[in-house]
Design a protein around this motif. Sequence first.
Motif, short mmCIF file in Angstrom:
data_model
loop_
_atom_site.label_atom_id
_atom_site.label_comp_id
_atom_site.label_asym_id
_atom_site.label_seq_id
_atom_site.Cartn_x
_atom_site.Cartn_y
_atom_site.Cartn_z
N PHE A 38 0.87 -1.17 0.00
CA PHE A 38 0.00 0.00 0.00
C PHE A 38 0.91 1.22 0.00
CE2 PHE A 38 -1.93 3.41 2.53
CZ PHE A 38 -3.04 3.68 1.75
N VAL A 39 0.73 2.11 -0.97
CA VAL A 39 1.56 3.31 -1.06
C VAL A 39 0.74 4.50 -0.61
CG1 VAL A 39 3.00 4.76 -2.53
CG2 VAL A 39 2.85 2.29 -2.96
N GLN A 40 1.15 5.07 0.52
CA GLN A 40 0.49 6.23 1.11
C GLN A 40 1.14 7.48 0.54
OE1 GLN A 40 0.61 6.18 5.39
NE2 GLN A 40 0.64 8.41 5.51
N VAL A 41 0.35 8.33 -0.11
CA VAL A 41 0.87 9.57 -0.68
C VAL A 41 0.67 10.68 0.35
CG1 VAL A 41 0.67 11.22 -2.57
CG2 VAL A 41 0.40 8.77 -3.02
N ASN A 42 1.77 11.29 0.75
CA ASN A 42 1.75 12.32 1.79
C ASN A 42 1.84 13.70 1.14
OD1 ASN A 42 2.05 10.25 3.87
ND2 ASN A 42 4.13 10.06 3.09
N GLY A 43 0.75 14.40 1.07
CA GLY A 43 0.77 15.74 0.50
C GLY A 43 0.81 15.73 -1.01
N SER A 44 1.18 16.87 -1.58
CA SER A 44 1.12 17.01 -3.04
C SER A 44 2.49 16.91 -3.71
CB SER A 44 0.49 18.36 -3.39
OG SER A 44 1.23 19.40 -2.78
N GLY A 45 3.54 16.62 -2.97
CA GLY A 45 4.85 16.46 -3.57
C GLY A 45 5.60 17.77 -3.68
N ASP A 69 10.23 20.63 -8.82
CA ASP A 69 11.56 21.11 -9.14
C ASP A 69 11.46 21.95 -10.42
OD1 ASP A 69 14.18 21.55 -9.96
OD2 ASP A 69 14.84 19.50 -9.55
N PRO A 70 11.59 23.28 -10.29
CA PRO A 70 11.43 24.13 -11.48
C PRO A 70 12.52 23.93 -12.53
CG PRO A 70 12.10 25.43 -9.58
CD PRO A 70 11.85 24.04 -9.09
N ASP A 71 13.69 23.41 -12.13
CA ASP A 71 14.77 23.18 -13.09
C ASP A 71 14.46 22.01 -14.03
OD1 ASP A 71 16.25 25.29 -12.02
OD2 ASP A 71 17.28 23.97 -10.59
N THR A 72 13.86 20.96 -13.48
CA THR A 72 13.59 19.77 -14.30
C THR A 72 12.13 19.66 -14.71
OG1 THR A 72 13.12 18.39 -12.38
CG2 THR A 72 15.43 18.50 -13.11
N GLY A 73 11.24 20.34 -13.99
CA GLY A 73 9.81 20.23 -14.25
C GLY A 73 9.19 18.99 -13.64
N ASN A 74 9.96 18.25 -12.84
CA ASN A 74 9.46 17.02 -12.22
C ASN A 74 8.86 17.30 -10.85
OD1 ASN A 74 10.35 15.43 -14.36
ND2 ASN A 74 12.38 15.17 -13.45
N VAL A 75 7.90 16.48 -10.49
CA VAL A 75 7.32 16.53 -9.15
C VAL A 75 7.75 15.27 -8.42
CG1 VAL A 75 5.19 16.55 -7.79
CG2 VAL A 75 5.32 17.87 -9.91
N THR A 76 8.38 15.44 -7.28
CA THR A 76 8.81 14.32 -6.45
C THR A 76 7.75 14.10 -5.38
OG1 THR A 76 11.12 14.89 -6.82
CG2 THR A 76 10.64 13.40 -4.98
N GLU A 77 7.14 12.92 -5.40
CA GLU A 77 6.10 12.60 -4.44
C GLU A 77 6.72 12.19 -3.10
OE1 GLU A 77 2.93 13.02 -4.90
OE2 GLU A 77 2.89 13.27 -7.07
N ASP A 78 6.07 12.55 -2.01
CA ASP A 78 6.44 12.09 -0.68
C ASP A 78 5.53 10.90 -0.38
OD1 ASP A 78 7.21 11.73 1.95
OD2 ASP A 78 6.13 13.47 2.69
N GLU A 79 6.10 9.70 -0.41
CA GLU A 79 5.31 8.48 -0.27
C GLU A 79 5.87 7.59 0.83
OE1 GLU A 79 4.02 8.09 -4.95
OE2 GLU A 79 5.57 6.75 -4.18
N THR A 80 4.98 6.84 1.44
CA THR A 80 5.35 5.85 2.45
C THR A 80 4.80 4.50 2.01
OG1 THR A 80 5.17 7.54 4.18
CG2 THR A 80 5.21 5.24 4.89
N ASP A 81 5.69 3.51 1.90
CA ASP A 81 5.27 2.15 1.52
C ASP A 81 4.94 1.34 2.77
OD1 ASP A 81 5.92 2.94 -1.02
OD2 ASP A 81 7.47 1.43 -1.34
#
Length: 125
Positions: free
Chosen positions: A25-32, A35-47
């Motif tokens: 079960f992957v719990q997603v914590n918040g909206s991540g 990174d404006p340099d890469t355009g990527n969103v890093t999710e804060d997740e707990t397995d």
Amino acid sequence: MSLVDDTFGPIPGPLIQQWGQEVVFVQVNGSGTYDPDTGNVTEDETDHTVNAVITEVGSNEQYGTFESTDLKIMIDPGQIDDHYVTTADYWRIPKAGGTVTAKNIDVTTYRGDDPVFFICIARPQ
């Protein structure tokens, strides 16, 4: 606690843990974090490695947004540190030849003061 919690609260946990299959079960914590340099969103997740009961969505349940390929996943909150399951969370389910990711599209709980267990409708990706 309420009477429903006192009466039924202890029942789902042991049954799900005994009869369920091991999944993540992957719990997603918040909206991540963006990174404006890469355009990527890093999710804060707990397995959480848990046991969950997985069944198919019945034909009488295939209404609205549910499809015949969706999964019904039952989990007790004790295995996920009493996290309240949301549609942001998802599952990694071992299958023959690999792992299937399934995203929650609907979450129902039966509860008194605290959730007794969750029924998640998850769509394989």
